[in-house]
Design a protein around this motif. Structure first.
Motif, mmCIF file in Angstrom:
data_model
loop_
_atom_site.group_PDB
_atom_site.id
_atom_site.type_symbol
_atom_site.label_atom_id
_atom_site.label_comp_id
_atom_site.label_asym_id
_atom_site.label_seq_id
_atom_site.Cartn_x
_atom_site.Cartn_y
_atom_site.Cartn_z
ATOM 1 N N LEU A 49 -9.247 -2.207 -4.687
ATOM 2 C CA LEU A 49 -8.244 -1.766 -5.666
ATOM 3 C C LEU A 49 -7.411 -0.625 -5.112
ATOM 4 C CD1 LEU A 49 -10.225 -1.863 -9.049
ATOM 5 C CD2 LEU A 49 -8.306 -3.313 -8.373
ATOM 6 N N THR A 50 -8.053 0.298 -4.393
ATOM 7 C CA THR A 50 -7.312 1.391 -3.760
ATOM 8 C C THR A 50 -6.326 0.858 -2.738
ATOM 9 O OG1 THR A 50 -9.243 2.835 -4.044
ATOM 10 C CG2 THR A 50 -7.541 3.555 -2.499
ATOM 11 N N LEU A 51 -6.772 -0.110 -1.939
ATOM 12 C CA LEU A 51 -5.896 -0.720 -0.944
ATOM 13 C C LEU A 51 -4.721 -1.417 -1.609
ATOM 14 C CD1 LEU A 51 -5.557 -1.324 2.103
ATOM 15 C CD2 LEU A 51 -6.877 -3.413 1.728
ATOM 16 N N GLY A 52 -4.985 -2.146 -2.685
ATOM 17 C CA GLY A 52 -3.912 -2.827 -3.391
ATOM 18 C C GLY A 52 -2.931 -1.859 -4.029
ATOM 19 N N CYS A 53 -3.435 -0.781 -4.625
ATOM 20 C CA CYS A 53 -2.547 0.218 -5.238
ATOM 21 C C CYS A 53 -1.678 0.905 -4.191
ATOM 22 C CB CYS A 53 -3.378 1.248 -5.997
ATOM 23 S SG CYS A 53 -4.189 0.607 -7.481
ATOM 24 N N ALA A 54 -2.266 1.192 -3.004
ATOM 25 C CA ALA A 54 -1.473 1.810 -1.939
ATOM 26 C C ALA A 54 -0.371 0.877 -1.472
ATOM 27 C CB ALA A 54 -2.390 2.185 -0.773
ATOM 28 N N ALA A 55 -0.679 -0.416 -1.332
ATOM 29 C CA ALA A 55 0.330 -1.383 -0.924
ATOM 30 C C ALA A 55 1.427 -1.518 -1.983
ATOM 31 C CB ALA A 55 -0.333 -2.733 -0.663
ATOM 32 N N LEU A 56 1.030 -1.539 -3.265
ATOM 33 C CA LEU A 56 2.015 -1.646 -4.342
ATOM 34 C C LEU A 56 2.905 -0.415 -4.400
ATOM 35 C CD1 LEU A 56 2.981 -3.277 -6.796
ATOM 36 C CD2 LEU A 56 1.276 -2.077 -8.167
ATOM 37 N N HIS A 57 2.302 0.759 -4.214
ATOM 38 C CA HIS A 57 3.086 1.997 -4.238
ATOM 39 C C HIS A 57 4.089 2.035 -3.095
ATOM 40 C CE1 HIS A 57 4.088 6.224 -4.650
ATOM 41 N NE2 HIS A 57 3.766 6.408 -3.376
ATOM 42 N N ALA A 58 3.672 1.600 -1.902
ATOM 43 C CA ALA A 58 4.588 1.591 -0.761
ATOM 44 C C ALA A 58 5.758 0.646 -1.004
ATOM 45 C CB ALA A 58 3.839 1.193 0.510
ATOM 46 N N GLY A 59 5.480 -0.529 -1.585
ATOM 47 C CA GLY A 59 6.553 -1.473 -1.862
ATOM 48 C C GLY A 59 7.514 -0.974 -2.918
ATOM 49 N N CYS A 60 6.972 -0.372 -3.984
ATOM 50 C CA CYS A 60 7.833 0.118 -5.064
ATOM 51 C C CYS A 60 8.666 1.321 -4.628
ATOM 52 C CB CYS A 60 6.980 0.495 -6.272
ATOM 53 S SG CYS A 60 6.190 -0.916 -7.075
ATOM 54 N N LEU A 106 -12.286 0.822 5.189
ATOM 55 C CA LEU A 106 -11.963 2.242 5.076
ATOM 56 C C LEU A 106 -10.795 2.620 5.981
ATOM 57 C CD1 LEU A 106 -15.556 3.783 4.914
ATOM 58 C CD2 LEU A 106 -13.843 3.789 3.094
ATOM 59 N N ILE A 107 -10.746 2.042 7.178
ATOM 60 C CA ILE A 107 -9.613 2.302 8.069
ATOM 61 C C ILE A 107 -8.316 1.823 7.425
ATOM 62 C CG2 ILE A 107 -8.557 1.691 10.284
ATOM 63 C CD1 ILE A 107 -11.339 1.609 11.486
ATOM 64 N N ALA A 108 -8.332 0.620 6.847
ATOM 65 C CA ALA A 108 -7.133 0.093 6.190
ATOM 66 C C ALA A 108 -6.708 0.978 5.023
ATOM 67 C CB ALA A 108 -7.399 -1.334 5.721
ATOM 68 N N VAL A 109 -7.681 1.419 4.216
ATOM 69 C CA VAL A 109 -7.363 2.270 3.073
ATOM 70 C C VAL A 109 -6.760 3.595 3.537
ATOM 71 C CG1 VAL A 109 -8.375 3.594 1.179
ATOM 72 C CG2 VAL A 109 -9.066 1.224 1.540
ATOM 73 N N VAL A 110 -7.361 4.211 4.546
ATOM 74 C CA VAL A 110 -6.856 5.496 5.035
ATOM 75 C C VAL A 110 -5.453 5.345 5.610
ATOM 76 C CG1 VAL A 110 -7.188 7.274 6.794
ATOM 77 C CG2 VAL A 110 -9.122 6.504 5.434
ATOM 78 N N LEU A 111 -5.204 4.292 6.380
ATOM 79 C CA LEU A 111 -3.876 4.075 6.947
ATOM 80 C C LEU A 111 -2.834 3.825 5.867
ATOM 81 C CD1 LEU A 111 -4.687 1.840 10.065
ATOM 82 C CD2 LEU A 111 -4.082 4.261 10.036
ATOM 83 N N CYS A 112 -3.229 3.114 4.811
ATOM 84 C CA CYS A 112 -2.285 2.839 3.725
ATOM 85 C C CYS A 112 -2.006 4.079 2.885
ATOM 86 C CB CYS A 112 -2.818 1.719 2.833
ATOM 87 S SG CYS A 112 -2.795 0.092 3.606
ATOM 88 N N VAL A 113 -2.997 4.944 2.749
ATOM 89 C CA VAL A 113 -2.821 6.152 1.936
ATOM 90 C C VAL A 113 -2.073 7.229 2.718
ATOM 91 C CG1 VAL A 113 -4.040 8.029 0.777
ATOM 92 C CG2 VAL A 113 -4.823 5.674 0.489
ATOM 93 N N VAL A 114 -2.446 7.397 3.994
ATOM 94 C CA VAL A 114 -1.840 8.459 4.799
ATOM 95 C C VAL A 114 -0.556 7.989 5.473
ATOM 96 C CG1 VAL A 114 -2.257 10.042 6.728
ATOM 97 C CG2 VAL A 114 -4.112 9.464 5.171
ATOM 98 N N HIS A 115 -0.494 6.704 5.845
ATOM 99 C CA HIS A 115 0.618 6.056 6.546
ATOM 100 C C HIS A 115 1.219 6.959 7.635
ATOM 101 C CE1 HIS A 115 3.057 8.381 3.652
ATOM 102 N NE2 HIS A 115 2.368 7.817 2.703
ATOM 103 N N PRO A 116 0.454 7.262 8.699
ATOM 104 C CA PRO A 116 0.955 8.155 9.763
ATOM 105 C C PRO A 116 1.861 7.410 10.744
ATOM 106 C CG PRO A 116 -1.244 7.424 10.302
ATOM 107 C CD PRO A 116 -0.886 6.760 8.993
#
Length: 299
Positions: free
Chosen positions: A175-186, A258-268
């Motif tokens: 769910l965290t991964l999906g929310c991060a992806a949705l936030h980036a798209g929006c 966890l790597i995917a979630v961190v990359l999506c949240v931090v997006h460095p």
């Protein structure tokens, strides 16, 4: 639920084989992450438990003497229950600790530190987690073992607890991964007709969306079948014994997630554009990112 001792032996044997196989496949950087070091410690604990259960079960008298103490099938069932409870207790602390480690690696570029220093920190944290989990189960929790009221030589099955933390952890992280992806798209769609002072924000939004898209794509390409398996477990009324819930395959899945979630949240994006030094090691997902030039982003 009650599980026969031969079934416990088969499950532990298969789990040990799986654990050591995955440890061998990740031998090049198994000690560079907390989950890798914890995977090795878990393999050792599982192997010790399997040897104890096998020795007592196949002994002619139904008991053995270990360090001057008589070890019977009562103690085997008790040990399986306690270890399963410890495994269930460890699920969330391991996820949180590994997530913080990956976050520090991505944001602070901790891979520039020496391998020995990383290994020592991971070893200390792993030992601390095992100690806290055992202390909680044995002294602080209200856990009470359930034993059959029969002579030890007539015990042919053990009561084991089932674990539900696996599905809880997977659902929360997905769910965290999906929310991060949705936030980036929006956030990218908010800049339809940008002014000059909004060009920088638009380029950052494009870079963020690019990181999220590529991270999700890499993750799903590797673990799609495992996600289907988790969905089947969630929908089917199947109970996972606690002593099987924590295993090397699950830890490898957690590492990639966890790597995917961190990359999506931090997006460095700026750091990733310079190389892969900021991405934690992963034996299953190849975290390679491609970024277009600023001119291409504006068109």
């Amino acid at each position: 639920m009650y599980v026969s001792i031969p079934s416990i032996l088969v499950g532990l044997g298969g789990k040990c084989l799986l654990n050591w196989t995955l440890v061998f496949l990740q031998r090049k950087h198994i000690c560079k992450t907390l989950l890798g070091v914890f995977c090795v410690s878990l393999s050792i604990v599982d192997s010790t438990l399997a040897v104890c259960v096998t020795t007592v079960h196949f002994h002619a008298d139904g008991y053995v003497f270990l360090l001057g103490s008589k070890l019977t099938r009562y103690h085997v069932c008790l040990l399986v229950q306690i270890v399963g409870q410890v495994y269930s207790t460890l699920q969330w602390p391991v996820v949180v600790s590994a997530g913080l480690g990956h976050l520090c690696t991505v944001t602070l570029r901790l891979q520039s530190t020496t391998a020995r220093a990383r290994w020592l920190v991971c070893l200390l944290v792993t030992a601390f987690l095992w100690f806290l989990a055992a202390l909680y189960v044995l002294l602080l929790s209200d856990y009470t073992p359930i034993m059959e009221d029969v002579p030890h030589h007539q015990i042919h099955q053990c009561f084991v607890l089932h674990t539900s933390q696996i599905l809880q952890v997977a659902m929360l992280l997905l769910l965290t991964l999906g929310c991060a992806a949705l936030h980036a798209g929006c956030s990218t769609r908010l800049f339809k007709n940008p002014l000059k002072d909004q060009v920088t924000h638009q380029s950052r939004a494009h870079a963020r969306r690019s990181v999220v898209h590529q991270a999700v794509h890499v993750y799903l390409n590797t673990w799609a079948l495992f996600l289907v398996f988790l969905a089947a477990l969630f929908l089917a009324p199947v109970e996972i014994p606690a002593y099987l819930g924590l295993n090397a395959a699950w830890l490898c899945f957690l590492n990639s997630l966890l790597i995917a979630v961190v990359l999506c949240v931090v997006h460095p994006a700026s750091q990733l554009d310079q190389g892969l030094a900021a991405v934690p090691p992963d034996s299953f997902c190849e975290w390679r990112f491609r970024f277009s030039s600023a001119a291409e982003e504006k068109t």
